[in-house]
Design a protein around this motif. Structure first.
Motif: not given
Length: 127
Positions: A45-51, A59-63, A70-75
């Motif tokens: 899953y790919i998650v968009a975070n506003l920050g 902003g950042f995108v997580s895997l 959580v595979l990578e918080l700030k991919w």
């Protein structure tokens, strides 16, 4: 090869894994999560975070794995490696590209910045 929709949730993320029961992921570092997409090619899953709310480029995108880890918080992270990411609101996966719509543009990436287009020209210039 790195690849990147839409689910409005504040600090917890609920989703249904491809063949599993619904899961809730909370207290893992998400910040104002706005969107999520399942990437079938990579089974994640790919998650968009506003920050933090505000005008920052943070902003950042997580895997996230289908199991909820959580595979990578700030991919992908705004302000890192030349990438701008101002409150990402939506995600779309097209082949190996991730289209991220933020407050200022539609940004296209494969995990590193690829190109940017204004929403008004995206269909003709970025397709």
């Amino acid at each position: 090869m790195k690849t990147l929709a839409r689910l409005a949730l504040p600090t917890a993320l609920a989703f249904a894994a491809p063949a599993a029961a619904q899961q809730v992921i909370a207290d893992v570092g998400f910040q104002n999560s706005e969107a999520v997409r399942y990437d079938a090619a990579e089974d994640r899953y790919i998650v968009a975070n506003l920050g933090p709310r505000g005008p920052g480029n943070d902003g950042f995108v997580s895997l996230v794995s289908p199991e909820g880890a959580v595979l990578e918080l700030k991919w992908i992270e705004g302000g890192v490696d030349g990438l701008s990411l101002h409150e990402p609101l939506g995600l779309f996966i097209r082949g190996d590209e991730i289209h991220v719509a933020d407050q200022r543009a539609i940004r296209i990436s494969t995990g590193a910045p690829a190109r940017r287009c204004a929403p008004s020209t995206c269909r003709t210039r970025c397709a």
